[in-house]
Design a protein around this motif. Structure first.
Motif, mmCIF file in Angstrom:
data_model
loop_
_atom_site.group_PDB
_atom_site.id
_atom_site.type_symbol
_atom_site.label_atom_id
_atom_site.label_comp_id
_atom_site.label_asym_id
_atom_site.label_seq_id
_atom_site.Cartn_x
_atom_site.Cartn_y
_atom_site.Cartn_z
ATOM 1 N N LYS A 67 -18.862 35.310 -15.231
ATOM 2 C CA LYS A 67 -19.484 34.916 -16.638
ATOM 3 C C LYS A 67 -18.952 33.648 -17.255
ATOM 4 O O LYS A 67 -19.679 32.921 -17.796
ATOM 5 N N ARG A 70 -20.088 30.578 -15.569
ATOM 6 C CA ARG A 70 -21.563 30.298 -15.859
ATOM 7 C C ARG A 70 -21.656 29.762 -17.341
ATOM 8 O O ARG A 70 -22.467 28.855 -17.482
ATOM 9 N N ASN A 71 -21.109 30.477 -18.164
ATOM 10 C CA ASN A 71 -20.887 29.784 -19.454
ATOM 11 C C ASN A 71 -20.617 28.310 -19.700
ATOM 12 O O ASN A 71 -21.159 27.365 -20.233
ATOM 13 N N GLN A 73 -20.993 26.278 -16.958
ATOM 14 C CA GLN A 73 -22.066 25.440 -16.598
ATOM 15 C C GLN A 73 -23.265 25.115 -17.681
ATOM 16 O O GLN A 73 -23.883 24.072 -17.838
ATOM 17 N N ASN A 205 -24.995 27.967 -7.003
ATOM 18 C CA ASN A 205 -25.098 28.550 -8.531
ATOM 19 C C ASN A 205 -24.522 27.649 -9.716
ATOM 20 O O ASN A 205 -23.819 27.933 -10.564
ATOM 21 N N ALA A 265 -27.113 31.942 -11.887
ATOM 22 C CA ALA A 265 -27.103 31.076 -13.084
ATOM 23 C C ALA A 265 -28.426 30.610 -13.453
ATOM 24 O O ALA A 265 -29.262 29.983 -12.148
ATOM 25 N N THR A 268 -30.691 27.199 -11.267
ATOM 26 C CA THR A 268 -30.013 26.865 -10.390
ATOM 27 C C THR A 268 -30.857 27.058 -8.944
ATOM 28 O O THR A 268 -31.630 27.847 -9.156
ATOM 29 N N GLU A 300 -33.097 33.025 -17.043
ATOM 30 C CA GLU A 300 -32.384 33.824 -16.303
ATOM 31 C C GLU A 300 -33.158 35.084 -15.714
ATOM 32 O O GLU A 300 -33.602 35.758 -16.194
#
Length: 340
Positions: A67, A70-71, A73, A205, A265, A268, A300
Motif C-alpha cells: 500500500k 502504491r501511494n 507511485q 506495477n 496499481a 500500470t 483502480e
C-alpha cells in the motif's frame, strides 16, 4: 563497544528462543513423519519451515509495504510539482515533501521494511548455526545435543549445512568441491531472486510517470545494489542460511505476483492486463457478468468489483394497505380484485 554489545545481546537473545523453538517444532514433526532426526534432510526442511512461518507472520507488514509503495507511485506527479515550485529552497522543499508523504500515509523507506526486519532473524540464524557447528554451543531452546546435531548435519551425507563457499572443507584442510558448487548455486539463486523480485515490481506495477524522479532512481539503485550486496556477502554464508534467504525470496516473488495480478496499481501494465483478463471473462460468461462494465483506463481495478455477478433487483416493500388494495404495479396479484 560495551553498549553496542548489550544492545545486540538484548535483540538477539529473544530471537534465539523464537528461531530455535520453530526449528525444533518442525524437526520433531519431521521426526514423527519418519525422517532421520540426526540427518541433514530433517534440519534442511526445518529451516524451510522456519522461513515459511516467519514470512507468514510478516504478511500484514507486506500488505502495508504494498500500500505504501502504491501511494508513493501515485503521488510522484505531486512530488515533481513541489520540486518545480520549491526547487530553489531545499528546506521548504523537504518540509513540503514530508508533509505530502504524511498526508498520503506513506514514506520512501516503507519498501525496505520487510528486508530490514528480516536481517536480525537472518543474522540470528547465522550465529546459531555457526556456533552450533564450531563449538556445539546451545542457544535458545536448543540443547547441547541438539546444537551438535544441528551443527554437524549434512544433506545427502556430504554437504554440511554449516559450511559456506569460502569455508568449504571436508572437516580437514582440503576444500570440498561439492560444497562449493552447492553454495555457489544457492548464492546465484539468492541473487537472482532478489533482482527479479525488485524487477517484477518496477516492470509490472509502476505507472509510467512514476518511472522518473527521485523515487524511481531510488528503486533503480536498489534493483542493482541489493543483489550485488547479497551476492558478495553470500559466499561467506552457511548453506543453511542461504536456504533460508532463497526460500524467503521465492515466497516474496509468489506473494508479490499474486498481489500485482489481482490488485494492481492504477495506470500500470498490470492494471491493463487485468482489464483485458476481466473483459475476456465477461465475454466467456455473459450471463454471470451481465452487469460488468470495464473500468476506465487509470481507474483502480480489483477482483471484488470486476468479477461481481449481476445482482437480482429486489421488489420494493409495500404497506399493508397497498397489499390489501391489490393495485397494479405494487407487487400484488391484480386478478384478486385489484383490476377493473
Amino acid at each position: 563497544m560495551g553498549i553496542i554489545g548489550d544492545i545486540g545481546h538484548f535483540i538477539m537473545v529473544p530471537l534465539y528462543y523464537i528461531i530455535s523453538a520453530v526449528l525444533i517444532g518442525w524437526h520433531k514433526l519431521f521426526e514423527l513423519c519418519g525422517l532421520d532426526p540426526e540427518g541433514g534432510l530433517s534440519w534442511t526442511l526445518s529451516i524451510i519451515g522456519l522461513t515459511l512461518v516467519i514470512r507468514a507472520a510478516l504478511i500484514p507488514l507486506f500488505v502495508k509495504q504494498i500500500k505504501s509503495s502504491r501511494n508513493m507511485q501515485l503521488i510522484q506527479p505531486k512530488v515533481r510539482e513541489l520540486q518545480k515550485k520549491y526547487g530553489h529552497d531545499r528546506q521548504r522543499l523537504a518540509e513540503e515533501t514530508m508533509k505530502l508523504y504524511k498526508d498520503a500515509g506513506t514514506n520512501p523507506f516503507a519498501s525496505c521494511l520487510p528486508i530490514l526486519l528480516q536481517m536480525p532473524i537472518f543474522f540470528a540464524l547465522f550465529r546459531l548455526l555457526d556456533q552450533a557447528a564450531k563449538h556445539n554451543k546451545a542457544h535458545g531452546f536448543l540443547t547441547t545435543d541438539l546444537a551438535k546435531n544441528f551443527g554437524e548435519s549434512k544433506v545427502f551425507g556430504e554437504i554440511p549445512l554449516a559450511d559456506s563457499f569460502w569455508g568449504a572443507r571436508t572437516w580437514g584442510t582440503e576444500p570440498n568441491g561439492l560444497v562449493m558448487m552447492v553454495s555457489l548455486v544457492l548464492v546465484l539463486a539468492m541473487t537472482a531472486t532478489t533482482f527479479f523480485t525488485q524487477r517484477q515490481l518496477m516492470a509490472k506495477n509502476m505507472p509510467a510517470d512514476a518511472l522518473t524522479g527521485p523515487y524511481a532512481q531510488q528503486q533503480k539503485m536498489l534493483l542493482y545494489i541489493l543483489p550485488v550486496a547479497f551476492g558478495l556477502g553470500g559466499v561467506a554464508f552457511p548453506i543453511g542460511v542461504l536456504l533460508y534467504w532463497t526460500t524467503s525470496n521465492l515466497w516474496t516473488m509468489g506473494q508479490q505476483f499474486y498481489v500485482i495480478r489481482n490488485n494492481p496499481a492504477p495506470g500500470t501494465p498490470a492494471a491493463k492486463a487485468k482489464q483485458e483478463r476481466d473483459k475476456a471473462k465477461a465475454a466467456r460468461h455473459p450471463e454471470k457478468y451481465a452487469a460488468y462494465e470495464p473500468a476506465a483506463e487509470g481507474d483502480e481495478v480489483s477482483e471484488a468489483t470486476t468479477n461481481r455477478p449481476a445482482q437480482r433487483q429486489q421488489p420494493k416493500r409495500q404497506t399493508r394497505a397497498q397489499r390489501k388494495s391489490g393495485k397494479p404495479g405494487t407487487g400484488s396479484n391484480p386478478s384478486k380484485g385489484g383490476s377493473k
